[in-house]
Design a protein around this motif. Sequence first.
Motif, PDB file in Angstrom:
ATOM      1  N   VAL A  27       0.832  -1.202   0.000  1.00 11.78           N
ATOM      2  CA  VAL A  27       0.000   0.000   0.000  1.00 11.78           C
ATOM      3  C   VAL A  27       0.868   1.256   0.000  1.00 11.78           C
ATOM      4  CG1 VAL A  27      -0.241   0.059   2.511  1.00 11.78           C
ATOM      5  CG2 VAL A  27      -1.993   1.079   1.112  1.00 11.78           C
ATOM      6  N   LYS A  28       0.427   2.244  -0.783  1.00  9.92           N
ATOM      7  CA  LYS A  28       1.048   3.580  -0.766  1.00  9.92           C
ATOM      8  C   LYS A  28       0.148   4.435   0.109  1.00  9.92           C
ATOM      9  CE  LYS A  28       1.642   7.602  -3.697  1.00  9.92           C
ATOM     10  NZ  LYS A  28       1.410   8.130  -5.037  1.00  9.92           N
ATOM     11  N   GLU A  32       2.936   9.336   1.399  1.00 14.58           N
ATOM     12  CA  GLU A  32       3.849   9.004   0.298  1.00 14.58           C
ATOM     13  C   GLU A  32       4.905   7.980   0.713  1.00 14.58           C
ATOM     14  OE1 GLU A  32       3.552  10.228  -2.991  1.00 14.58           O
ATOM     15  OE2 GLU A  32       1.660  10.985  -2.227  1.00 14.58           O
ATOM     16  N   VAL A  34       5.587   3.592   1.261  1.00 14.75           N
ATOM     17  CA  VAL A  34       5.116   2.285   0.823  1.00 14.75           C
ATOM     18  C   VAL A  34       5.306   1.313   1.972  1.00 14.75           C
ATOM     19  CG1 VAL A  34       5.437   0.447  -0.871  1.00 14.75           C
ATOM     20  CG2 VAL A  34       5.738   2.806  -1.554  1.00 14.75           C
ATOM     21  N   ARG A  45      -3.543   3.566  -1.735  1.00 13.09           N
ATOM     22  CA  ARG A  45      -3.531   2.875  -3.024  1.00 13.09           C
ATOM     23  C   ARG A  45      -2.810   1.558  -2.867  1.00 13.09           C
ATOM     24  NH1 ARG A  45      -2.466   1.045  -7.493  1.00 13.09           N
ATOM     25  NH2 ARG A  45      -1.991   1.806  -9.521  1.00 13.09           N
ATOM     26  N   ALA A  47      -1.593  -2.474  -4.236  1.00  9.59           N
ATOM     27  CA  ALA A  47      -1.223  -3.360  -5.330  1.00  9.59           C
ATOM     28  C   ALA A  47      -0.894  -4.711  -4.719  1.00  9.59           C
ATOM     29  CB  ALA A  47      -0.033  -2.805  -6.095  1.00  9.59           C
ATOM     30  N   ILE A  65       7.848  -1.398  -8.437  1.00  4.60           N
ATOM     31  CA  ILE A  65       6.984  -0.785  -7.430  1.00  4.60           C
ATOM     32  C   ILE A  65       7.055   0.735  -7.525  1.00  4.60           C
ATOM     33  CG2 ILE A  65       6.567  -0.575  -4.952  1.00  4.60           C
ATOM     34  CD1 ILE A  65       7.560  -3.474  -4.694  1.00  4.60           C
ATOM     35  N   GLU A  66       8.242   1.250  -7.799  1.00  7.01           N
ATOM     36  CA  GLU A  66       8.386   2.702  -7.988  1.00  7.01           C
ATOM     37  C   GLU A  66       7.553   3.182  -9.162  1.00  7.01           C
ATOM     38  OE1 GLU A  66      12.502   3.662  -8.361  1.00  7.01           O
ATOM     39  OE2 GLU A  66      12.925   3.229  -6.262  1.00  7.01           O
ATOM     40  N   ALA A  68       4.852   1.743 -10.390  1.00  7.84           N
ATOM     41  CA  ALA A  68       3.424   1.571 -10.121  1.00  7.84           C
ATOM     42  C   ALA A  68       2.883   2.675  -9.218  1.00  7.84           C
ATOM     43  CB  ALA A  68       3.173   0.216  -9.481  1.00  7.84           C
ATOM     44  N   PHE A  69       3.666   3.089  -8.226  1.00  7.96           N
ATOM     45  CA  PHE A  69       3.199   4.090  -7.276  1.00  7.96           C
ATOM     46  C   PHE A  69       3.718   5.491  -7.552  1.00  7.96           C
ATOM     47  CE2 PHE A  69       2.798   0.357  -4.245  1.00  7.96           C
ATOM     48  CZ  PHE A  69       1.420   0.305  -4.339  1.00  7.96           C
ATOM     49  N   SER A  70       4.616   5.647  -8.485  1.00  5.65           N
ATOM     50  CA  SER A  70       5.190   6.952  -8.859  1.00  5.65           C
ATOM     51  C   SER A  70       5.855   7.675  -7.692  1.00  5.65           C
ATOM     52  CB  SER A  70       4.123   7.852  -9.481  1.00  5.65           C
ATOM     53  OG  SER A  70       3.567   7.252 -10.619  1.00  5.65           O
TER      54      SER A  70
END
Length: 98
Positions: A27-28, A32, A34, A45, A47, A65-66, A68-70
């Motif tokens: 989860v993010k 900000e 993870v 958010r 995944a 992962i970076e 996907a979550f920006s």
Amino acid sequence: MKQRKIPMRKDLLTGEMHPKKEMVRIVKTAEETVAIDPTGKASGRGAYVALDPEAVKAAKGKQLIEKAFSIKVPAAFYDELFAYVDHQKARQELFGTK
């Protein structure tokens, strides 16, 4: 008796579909960051990642992962995720799925 539908989720690392109970949620958060969400109920958010330690190793190099979550994900998180996935896979093999 009617069969219950098994919820499926797409693996972030491989793109394959797996049953939700056989996956780990990442989860993010609003801050900000993870984190691993073992309960699957943390806000933010999410995944899903399958219990495949080799896929986690490969994801570290590709920084999936970076993407996907920006956000910037520390390398220590990948190590923590690998340890968690490896442990859960061993538990699953030892005790079986329920």
